[in-house]
Design a protein around this motif. Structure first.
Motif, PDB file in Angstrom:
ATOM      1  N   ALA B 250      48.008  46.767  31.552  1.00  0.00           N
ATOM      2  CA  ALA B 250      47.938  45.461  31.759  1.00  0.00           C
ATOM      3  C   ALA B 250      46.741  45.064  32.588  1.00  0.00           C
ATOM      4  O   ALA B 250      45.984  43.992  32.432  1.00  0.00           O
ATOM      5  CB  ALA B 250      49.314  44.900  32.511  1.00  0.00           C
ATOM      6  N   GLY B 251      46.257  46.025  33.404  1.00  0.00           N
ATOM      7  CA  GLY B 251      44.779  45.721  34.144  1.00  0.00           C
ATOM      8  C   GLY B 251      45.176  44.752  35.009  1.00  0.00           C
ATOM      9  O   GLY B 251      46.173  44.426  35.820  1.00  0.00           O
ATOM     10  N   ASP B 252      43.811  43.880  35.347  1.00  0.00           N
ATOM     11  CA  ASP B 252      43.891  42.883  36.169  1.00  0.00           C
ATOM     12  C   ASP B 252      44.761  41.828  36.033  1.00  0.00           C
ATOM     13  O   ASP B 252      45.166  41.060  37.090  1.00  0.00           O
ATOM     14  CB  ASP B 252      42.355  42.306  36.453  1.00  0.00           C
ATOM     15  CG  ASP B 252      41.548  43.285  37.107  1.00  0.00           C
ATOM     16  OD1 ASP B 252      42.095  44.152  37.886  1.00  0.00           O
ATOM     17  OD2 ASP B 252      40.441  43.016  37.160  1.00  0.00           O
ATOM     18  N   ALA B 253      45.322  41.647  34.962  1.00  0.00           N
ATOM     19  CA  ALA B 253      46.323  40.505  34.412  1.00  0.00           C
ATOM     20  C   ALA B 253      47.417  40.776  35.271  1.00  0.00           C
ATOM     21  O   ALA B 253      48.346  39.460  35.535  1.00  0.00           O
ATOM     22  CB  ALA B 253      46.611  40.484  33.048  1.00  0.00           C
ATOM     23  N   ALA B 254      47.781  42.018  35.850  1.00  0.00           N
ATOM     24  CA  ALA B 254      49.098  42.085  36.593  1.00  0.00           C
ATOM     25  C   ALA B 254      48.773  41.852  38.210  1.00  0.00           C
ATOM     26  O   ALA B 254      49.930  41.970  38.897  1.00  0.00           O
ATOM     27  CB  ALA B 254      49.821  43.285  36.362  1.00  0.00           C
ATOM     28  N   LEU B 255      47.670  42.036  38.315  1.00  0.00           N
ATOM     29  CA  LEU B 255      47.223  41.880  39.901  1.00  0.00           C
ATOM     30  C   LEU B 255      47.749  41.078  40.697  1.00  0.00           C
ATOM     31  O   LEU B 255      47.756  39.743  40.339  1.00  0.00           O
ATOM     32  CB  LEU B 255      45.856  42.013  39.959  1.00  0.00           C
ATOM     33  CG  LEU B 255      44.912  42.700  41.242  1.00  0.00           C
ATOM     34  CD1 LEU B 255      45.592  44.160  41.518  1.00  0.00           C
ATOM     35  CD2 LEU B 255      43.762  42.458  41.164  1.00  0.00           C
ATOM     36  N   THR B 356      43.301  52.476  40.739  1.00  0.00           N
ATOM     37  CA  THR B 356      44.333  52.570  40.274  1.00  0.00           C
ATOM     38  C   THR B 356      45.138  51.489  40.561  1.00  0.00           C
ATOM     39  O   THR B 356      45.275  51.168  41.735  1.00  0.00           O
ATOM     40  CB  THR B 356      45.277  53.890  40.710  1.00  0.00           C
ATOM     41  OG1 THR B 356      44.518  55.032  41.071  1.00  0.00           O
ATOM     42  CG2 THR B 356      46.134  54.710  39.342  1.00  0.00           C
ATOM     43  N   LEU B 357      46.154  50.822  39.548  1.00  0.00           N
ATOM     44  CA  LEU B 357      46.807  49.866  39.903  1.00  0.00           C
ATOM     45  C   LEU B 357      48.102  50.420  40.350  1.00  0.00           C
ATOM     46  O   LEU B 357      48.623  51.301  39.443  1.00  0.00           O
ATOM     47  CB  LEU B 357      46.854  48.918  38.804  1.00  0.00           C
ATOM     48  CG  LEU B 357      45.723  47.893  38.575  1.00  0.00           C
ATOM     49  CD1 LEU B 357      45.759  47.114  37.112  1.00  0.00           C
ATOM     50  CD2 LEU B 357      45.558  46.818  39.576  1.00  0.00           C
ATOM     51  N   THR B 358      49.032  49.857  41.344  1.00  0.00           N
ATOM     52  CA  THR B 358      50.070  50.427  41.592  1.00  0.00           C
ATOM     53  C   THR B 358      50.948  49.286  42.428  1.00  0.00           C
ATOM     54  O   THR B 358      50.275  48.294  42.537  1.00  0.00           O
ATOM     55  CB  THR B 358      50.187  51.503  42.392  1.00  0.00           C
ATOM     56  OG1 THR B 358      51.498  52.160  42.614  1.00  0.00           O
ATOM     57  CG2 THR B 358      49.496  51.364  43.706  1.00  0.00           C
ATOM     58  N   ASN B 359      52.340  49.334  42.771  1.00  0.00           N
ATOM     59  CA  ASN B 359      52.970  48.610  43.626  1.00  0.00           C
ATOM     60  C   ASN B 359      52.936  48.745  44.918  1.00  0.00           C
ATOM     61  O   ASN B 359      52.995  50.038  45.220  1.00  0.00           O
ATOM     62  CB  ASN B 359      54.218  48.371  42.929  1.00  0.00           C
ATOM     63  CG  ASN B 359      54.636  47.861  41.492  1.00  0.00           C
ATOM     64  OD1 ASN B 359      54.224  46.473  41.494  1.00  0.00           O
ATOM     65  ND2 ASN B 359      54.617  48.548  40.528  1.00  0.00           N
ATOM     66  N   ARG B 360      53.200  47.700  45.712  1.00  0.00           N
ATOM     67  CA  ARG B 360      53.334  47.978  47.371  1.00  0.00           C
ATOM     68  C   ARG B 360      54.380  47.080  47.496  1.00  0.00           C
ATOM     69  O   ARG B 360      54.594  45.990  47.081  1.00  0.00           O
ATOM     70  CB  ARG B 360      51.933  47.394  48.115  1.00  0.00           C
ATOM     71  CG  ARG B 360      52.053  47.943  49.178  1.00  0.00           C
ATOM     72  CD  ARG B 360      50.292  47.268  50.169  1.00  0.00           C
ATOM     73  NE  ARG B 360      50.803  45.865  49.981  1.00  0.00           N
ATOM     74  CZ  ARG B 360      49.809  45.030  50.108  1.00  0.00           C
ATOM     75  NH1 ARG B 360      48.716  45.334  50.163  1.00  0.00           N
ATOM     76  NH2 ARG B 360      50.038  43.531  49.865  1.00  0.00           N
TER      77      ARG B 360
END
Lengths: 302, 379, 326
Positions: B250-255, B356-360
């Motif tokens: 999804a990349g930046d679309a999910a940021l 890397t994209l991840t959740n916080r």
């Protein structure tokens, strides 16, 4: 304004389907071949674009790669498998290309793994454009433009070039143009690779706003078949008309049915019934068209 | 698909024999478009077994691919029960496959431990003493999103899900804790790829926020198209569209989007640190929530094996029910219907320094949440 | 016995002998696999009726396979809950008697095929392939979105329906029931194809103009064949639902239509026991290749490709050494 936007959305979705259907109807019309693996070529295009764009950082190099990879895969498939199938009946073609789907899907998964890949639009296409009060994604406008460009290109190719004349001659009478010294075998390889390249290009562009994953070609494949059958097999104009009809029906169905049904039944059930009906709508359209005109809108009466 | 993983062998024969050997049958999706979720489930499960070392000596795991087809899943379950004589079944990712397999499996005297799917029917009227969910009840993440939306002060929202039972359950779950108005309820098609029509409706609705449940590829498509649409209404959803298998694509679309789950890679506890580090070292990627649930499931089995003999079904069931294992979620216990009682978190998608994209975790959405169906469970 | 007759007998002997041997060896799951092959074979025999003998390439037979399954699942679930199916115009209850379920499943499929066939048979060639697919997709999407019987989640009924006098849960007994029906369908097909109707159907496939010239209208014959074909495939769907004690829209998906078609082509189009050979090979490959690699569907693809390219008469074609009859 909302209606106008939905209308534009329908146009855009239709063009997306046309990108996929154009290659399919070309191959179908010229060689009489049912190619279920067309969706796999679409997937290969998307994966090639994602991989190259990731490695080089350039979306446009990726698009080039998708064309090249899908056309190369198409040529390879044609040489190894498809050319043995032209004189067979549709059944053998269905089975062989069904087998090719299995091989392509698992092969892709073997190379790229089980997770969806990253592919996004270049900055030039990821913004929005203002159309007299309507904010519309530039990407979707680009799809409409590209669809039209490909339609024009294909018309020109078929009507205005030597290659097109040969293709149409081959369509009409295979033996005759063989006798006239045209190498029909390589002609077919070229046409198949061209169809594959178009599928790959569609995969790269559409993949940029969808999920690049194994199996992504299948839902689009079925819709692409619906499109070319409604339009009349082998007709580029028919594919365009069919694509727009399906795109409009699907989009407007999803957008308008809930409100329409809410006037005759309670809101809660209207939403659910409308969603079910909307998903059946394109197939109802197709059955209705074929019952009315058994060879599609632009098909040859026979 | 059949890998027989016999964990540790001759070297450990000298270890004190605790109990009969146990056979675990894992049915999960390892081919086709949904394979990523099954691969993570399997990898998380296998990792726990590997880390357990000697403790896993008596546990044999047989893994099979269900191809995401319910009929295939039923037939694999039949085989595992009839021929392999497994004691425990686990691993199914999808609710429709679980509905096909679980009721028959528990009726034939097998334990079923769910690593993911937990449809409402199996939590309520059709619950069974040998069926445990290690993940959640299907509504939980949606309920947490509803609570988070209420907490955020959203008063008018568009809610959207695919037109199938899990989608309808999602909207019901969300509305159970969301207290504002619903501006519009949208059902999309299963496997839909183009969301232009829905995005136009969202733009037109002018709502405070959008709740959406679109798992897998559907979510990736929607996120990409939404981010390019110029519509700025905030999104919130369950973790299924923001899981570690989805984020890289999804990349930046999910940021920056907020989503709800029972676990997050940054959850601060010892077991989770061990898990995330070991997973990265073993497989070279960050674990998803499916991997975390698979890992917890394996550890629950290990904890039960350590205290009870599978031959004594009642004792083994009690040992499972005790849920005395080092969970990556920090705390975990079973409710009366053998579904989790756990905290649910509001997370946000962030980009780490390495890209890397991840959740916080940004907040706890619900504390010690069970589920809405426990009262219907009388078995 | 002719060579084709020998091959037919041998194929059935392998199926039945294999199941009995597996039963004696205590390999219950192999019996279940043989049952699955017999059911798929029955679905294929149904499709072959229209496709092989009548030249009607239906890409929508999953519709009938799934409808047969849903009739079974719905009747069984109502029998279990005791809730009547409908009270208008008169009360109709569910049932768990196979002997009541089968005719019902076949009736529903026959009626559906009558409607679908009457419309689809206006088209021919590729258009027929695609319009049958369209009708099947309509039913598929309806089932996905219809919550009453589980929608996408499907419908479980836990216990196999009952057949008088035997325990249908016992694997070999259940295999015998399914194989019995398969044999009946084969005998029915062989008889019909040798009768006036069958000859007319095959003549209409080979030479439609001449058939019309001798005063036979192909439409009626084809429609009848399509309906009978759907009823046989619907019966197979009913058995498949009972095999799994579960039905779901997956049975209606176009993949299922493709698979039924694969059984027929793999075995040999228009051959009496072609679908039996095709279904047996397919089930065996699916089971065995899974042990070779995680990417086993690709291997399955290669085998299918090899057969279609190098053995166009399918398995029965190889075995009889004869040319394909289509």
């Amino acid at each position: 304004m909302l209606i106008f936007e939905q209308f534009l959305n329908g146009l855009q979705y239709g063009m997306t389907l046309f990108l996929m259907a154009a290659g399919l109807t070309l191959v179908f019309g010229v060689m009489g071949l049912i190619n279920l693996a067309h969706g796999s070529l679409y997937m290969i295009g998307a994966f090639a674009c994602a991989a190259v764009a990731q490695a080089t950082g350039s979306f446009w190099l990726g698009v080039g790669a998708s064309l090249a990879a899908a056309a190369a895969a198409g040529a390879l498939i044609e040489l190894a498998v498809i050319r043995r199938l032209y004189h067979r009946d549709h059944l053998d073609q269905v089975l062989a290309t069904f087998a090719l789907i299995l091989i392509a899907s698992e092969g892709t998964r073997w190379v790229f793994g089980s997770f969806p890949l990253y592919l996004s639009l270049p900055p030039s296409l990821s913004g929005t454009v203002s159309l007299g009060g309507l904010v519309y994604p530039s990407f979707r406008l680009a799809v409409i433009g590209l669809g039209l460009a490909i339609a024009v290109f294909l018309f020109w190719l078929m009507r205005g070039t030597r290659l097109g004349i040969r293709i149409r001659a081959g369509e009409a009478d295979r033996e005759m143009i063989g006798a006239l010294g045209v190498d029909i075998r390589s002609l077919y390889t070229v046409v198949f690779a061209l169809g594959a390249g178009l599928a790959g290009l569609a995969g790269a562009l559409v993949g940029a706003v969808q999920s690049v994953q194994v199996g992504m070609g299948e839902p689009v494949l079925i819709l692409a078949f619906v499109v070319i059958v409604i339009g009349g097999i082998g007709s580029i104009g028919g594919a365009l008309a069919g694509a727009l009809l399906v795109g409009m029906t699907d989009t407007l169905g999803r957008a308008l049915l809930p409100a329409a049904l809410a006037t005759i039944m309670p809101q809660a059930s209207a939403t659910a019934v409308a969603a079910s009906l909307a998903s059946m709508l394109v197939y109802i359209l197709m059955a209705a068209v074929l019952v009315w005109r058994p060879t599609g809108l632009f098909g040859v009466r026979g | 698909m059949r890998y027989t993983l016999t964990l540790a062998m001759a070297a450990l024969l000298a270890a004190p024999a605790m109990a009969d050997p146990i056979k675990v049958g894992m049915i999960t999706t390892l081919s086709g478009g949904g394979a990523g979720l099954g691969v993570d489930t399997r990898d998380g499960f296998d990792l726990a077994m590997k880390l357990a070392g000697d403790a896993a000596v008596d546990i044999t795991v047989i893994t099979e691919d269900d191809q995401q087809k319910p009929d295939v899943a039923v037939q694999i379950a039949d085989r595992m029960i009839q021929s392999e004589e497994v004691d425990i079944l686990t691993g199914i990712v999808w609710s429709n496959l679980a509905m096909a397999v679980v009721p028959a499996a528990v009726q034939q005297g097998k334990f079923y431990l769910s690593t993911n799917a937990a449809p409402s029917a199996l939590a309520g009227a059709q619950c069974h003493e040998d069926y445990f969910s290690l993940s959640y009840q299907n509504d939980n993440f949606h309920e947490a999103a509803g609570q988070a939306a209420t907490d955020a002060g959203y008063e008018n929202m568009v809610i959207m899900a695919p037109n199938y039972p899990a989608g309808k359950d999602a909207l019901t779950g969300f509305k159970r804790f969301y207290e504002g108005e619903v501006a519009s309820e949208i059902f999309t098609q299963v496997g839909q790829t183009d969301y232009a029509a829905e995005i136009a409706q969202i733009r037109d609705a002018d709502a405070d926020a959008v709740f959406f449940f679109l798992p897998g590829g559907m979510g990736i498509s929607f996120l990409k198209q939404y981010s390019g649409s110029g519509v700025t209404t905030p999104l919130i959803g369950p973790a299924f569209s923001f899981s570690q298998d989805i984020l890289p694509a999804a990349g930046d679309a999910a940021l920056g989007i907020r989503n709800t789950a029972s676990w997050s890679p940054d959850l601060d506890n010892e077991a989770n640190k061990t898990f995330v580090d070991a997973f990265k070292a073993e497989y070279g990627r960050l674990p998803s929530v499916y991997a975390a649930q698979g890992y917890d499931t394996a550890n629950l089995i290990l904890s039960a094996v350590a205290t009870a003999d599978i031959a004594d079904r009642d004792a083994f069931r009690d040992a499972l029910m005790a849920a005395d294992f080092p969970t990556v979620r920090g705390k975990f216990r079973f409710g009366p219907n053998r579904h989790p009682i756990q905290d649910l978190y509001l997370r946000e998608v962030v980009r780490l320094d390495d890209g890397t994209l991840t959740n916080r975790i940004v907040d706890t959405a619900m504390t010690d949440r069970g589920d809405a169906y426990a009262a219907d469970c009388t078995n | 016995m002719s060579r084709a007759g020998t091959v037919n007998a041998a194929l059935l002997a392998v199926l039945i002998g294999g199941a009995i041997a597996a039963h004696l060896a205590g390999e219950l799951f192999v019996v279940t696999l043989a049952t699955k092959a017999a059911i798929f074979a029955l679905a294929g025999v149904g499709l072959n009726f229209a496709l092989g003998y009548g030249g009607l390439i239906s890409f929508g037979h999953a519709a009938f396979f799934g409808l047969g399954g849903y009739v079974t699942g719905i009747l069984a679930s109502h029998a279990m809950s005791g809730e009547p199916l409908t009270t208008l115009p008169y009360t109709m209850n569910g049932t768990n008697e196979m002997l009541a379920i089968w005719p019902m499943a076949m009736l529903v499929c026959g009626l559906a095929a009558l409607a679908i066939g009457a419309l689809s048979l206006r088209t021919s060639g590729v258009y027929f392939i695609m319009v049958t697919l369209a009708f099947a997709q309509m039913i598929y999407w309806f089932a996905v979105g219809w919550p009453r019987y589980g929608g996408e989640d499907g419908l479980s009924f836990y216990v196999r329906n009952v057949f008088p006098g035997v325990n249908s849960m016992q694997p070999l007994t259940w295999f015998a029931i399914c194989t019995g029906l398969l044999l009946l369908a084969l005998v029915f097909t062989a008889t019909v194809m040798r009768a006036r109707f069958g000859l007319a159907l095959q003549a209409a496939r080979r030479n439609p103009q001449r058939t019309v010239a001798v005063g036979i209208r192909p439409f009626g014959i084809r429609l009848t064949a399509f309906v009978l074909s759907a009823m046989i495939t619907g019966l197979a769907g009913s058995l498949y639902a009972d095999l799994n004690r579960f039905v779901s829209p997956a049975m209606l998906n176009w993949h299922m239509s493709g698979e039924i078609m694969v059984f027929v082509i793999l075995g040999g189009v228009g051959r009496l026991t072609g679908p039996v050979a095709g279904a047996m090979l397919f089930v065996a490959m699916e089971h065995l290749l899974g042990g070779v690699s995680e990417y086993w569907p690709a291997l399955l693809g290669l085998v299918l490709l090899g057969i279609v390219l190098f053995a166009p008469g399918g398995i029965v074609g190889i075995l009889t050494g004869g040319r394909r009859r289509v």
